[in-house]
Design an enzyme around this catalytic site. Structure first.
Site, mmCIF file in Angstrom:
data_model
loop_
_atom_site.group_PDB
_atom_site.id
_atom_site.type_symbol
_atom_site.label_atom_id
_atom_site.label_comp_id
_atom_site.label_asym_id
_atom_site.label_seq_id
_atom_site.Cartn_x
_atom_site.Cartn_y
_atom_site.Cartn_z
ATOM 1 N N ALA A 75 8.241 0.308 -10.997
ATOM 2 C CA ALA A 75 7.915 1.733 -10.971
ATOM 3 C C ALA A 75 9.085 2.478 -11.606
ATOM 4 O O ALA A 75 10.209 1.959 -11.664
ATOM 5 C CB ALA A 75 7.698 2.189 -9.537
ATOM 6 N N GLY A 118 7.174 -2.982 -9.074
ATOM 7 C CA GLY A 118 5.774 -2.596 -9.234
ATOM 8 C C GLY A 118 5.071 -3.355 -10.362
ATOM 9 O O GLY A 118 3.847 -3.474 -10.362
ATOM 10 N N GLU A 121 4.103 -6.552 -8.699
ATOM 11 C CA GLU A 121 2.999 -6.221 -7.781
ATOM 12 C C GLU A 121 1.705 -5.972 -8.563
ATOM 13 O O GLU A 121 0.616 -6.296 -8.090
ATOM 14 C CB GLU A 121 3.389 -4.990 -6.946
ATOM 15 C CG GLU A 121 4.500 -5.339 -5.966
ATOM 16 C CD GLU A 121 5.133 -4.127 -5.297
ATOM 17 O OE1 GLU A 121 5.422 -3.140 -6.003
ATOM 18 O OE2 GLU A 121 5.318 -4.154 -4.064
ATOM 19 N N GLU A 141 13.676 -4.339 -5.418
ATOM 20 C CA GLU A 141 13.781 -3.037 -4.739
ATOM 21 C C GLU A 141 14.961 -2.968 -3.785
ATOM 22 O O GLU A 141 15.533 -1.904 -3.556
ATOM 23 C CB GLU A 141 12.476 -2.742 -3.972
ATOM 24 C CG GLU A 141 11.287 -2.412 -4.863
ATOM 25 C CD GLU A 141 10.479 -3.629 -5.307
ATOM 26 O OE1 GLU A 141 10.983 -4.774 -5.200
ATOM 27 O OE2 GLU A 141 9.344 -3.432 -5.763
#
Ligand code: CO8
Length: 267
Positions: A75, A118, A121, A141
């Protein structure tokens, strides 16, 4: 006109290329300088592209890819660095990962370079992952003071088992493509320059099957992650019986008995 097209292509956050004869489409994340960091507009564009292809009867399988250095490095950290919990809740960005998961047609991830946070993911929410030899998967993260938020702690744990998933998530250290293959996180590793080609040819092979059977097969495999074995088996059985209402089942079985190639229409 040519200039305009180049400009649009440069600025588009995702690029969509259809292969009508193969009934496939390639969706490319297009923020290479930011390593395809998944900001809100990019995820929106990706979801919109996949949803449009999902509605298009001419397309039966899709491939999502990034660029050479990165599939996606996670992200967009710049976008969320100053956010409050209420900003995060109101923005509900993680719902974009759910939109990807709800695509009904098969989607193959073709991964080169970094596939982090992300991005990792995202590929775990897709159906099949093909990696280049230099691909690296990770949930870093922890290095920026948070935890995976779009499924990483759940899907990576199911894919790798507790100990290895815990190690990756607690250290943030990435996993190389070879190990990802050995552990079942990806289904093939190929030379970097062949990743997209290989994914598209797998997509084309899948696209020759019955679209209805593909859809229900995908639904049923995904149900294995969400149901008890007893419920999953009952679910699978209902979907299996349902397909006997399709013209594709009649066509597929007749073609086998007549020793010819089936022509599936998705009805
Ligand atoms: N967000 C924003 N920008 C990024 C990101 C990112 N995740 N990753 C890379 N970039 C940018 C860099 O800032 C840099 O920009 P600039 O050239 O303007 O300085 C450019 O991309 C190139 O990156 P580097 O110079 O850092 O390239 P390196 O080859 O040195 O390093 C790495 C590559 C190792 C991949 C490094 O860029 C990195 O560590 N990136 C961050 C990885 C990360 O922490 N990802 C997890 C993010 S959090 C997340 O994904 C949570 C998802 C949960 C759901 C989200 C809902 C909103």
């Amino acid at each position: 006109m040519g200039d305009q097209m180049t400009k649009d292509a440069d600025e588009a956050l995702v690029l969509v290329e259809r292969q009508p004869e193969q009934r496939t489409a390639l969706v490319r994340l297009n923020r290479p300088k930011q390593l395809n960091a998944l900001n809100g507009p990019t995820m929106d564009a990706l979801c919109a592209a996949l949803e449009e292809l999902d509605r298009d009867d001419a397309v039966r399988a899709m491939v999502v890819t990034g660029s050479d250095r990165a599939f996606a490095a996670g992200a967009d950290i710049a976008e969320m660095a100053g956010a409050s919990p209420i900003d995060m809740l109101r923005g509900n960005r993680i719902a974009q990962w759910d939109r990807v998961r709800r695509i009904s047609k098969p989607v193959i991830a073709a991964v080169n370079g970094w596939c982090l946070g992300g991005g990792c993911e995202l590929v775990m929410a897709l159906d099949i992952v093909i990696a280049g030899e230099g691909a690296k998967f990770g949930q870093p993260e922890i290095n920026i003071g948070v935890i995976p938020g779009a499924g990483g702690t759940q899907r990576l744990t199911r894919a790798l088992g507790k100990s290895r998933a815990m190690e990756m998530i607690l250290t943030g250290e990435p996993m190389a493509a070879g190990e990802a293959l050995a552990r079942g996180l990806v289904s093939r590793v190929v030379p970097d320059e062949l990743v997209v080609e290989d994914a598209l040819s797998l997509g084309a092979a899948i696209a020759t099957k019955s679209p209805l059977a593909l859809r229900l097969a995908k639904e049923s495999v995904n149900a294995a992650y969400e149901m008890s074995l007893t419920d999953g088996l009952a679910h699978e059985r209902r979907l299996f019986y349902l397909l006997f209402a399709s013209e594709d089942q009649k066509e597929g079985m007749a073609a086998f008995l007549e020793k010819r190639t089936p022509d599936f229409t998705g009805r």
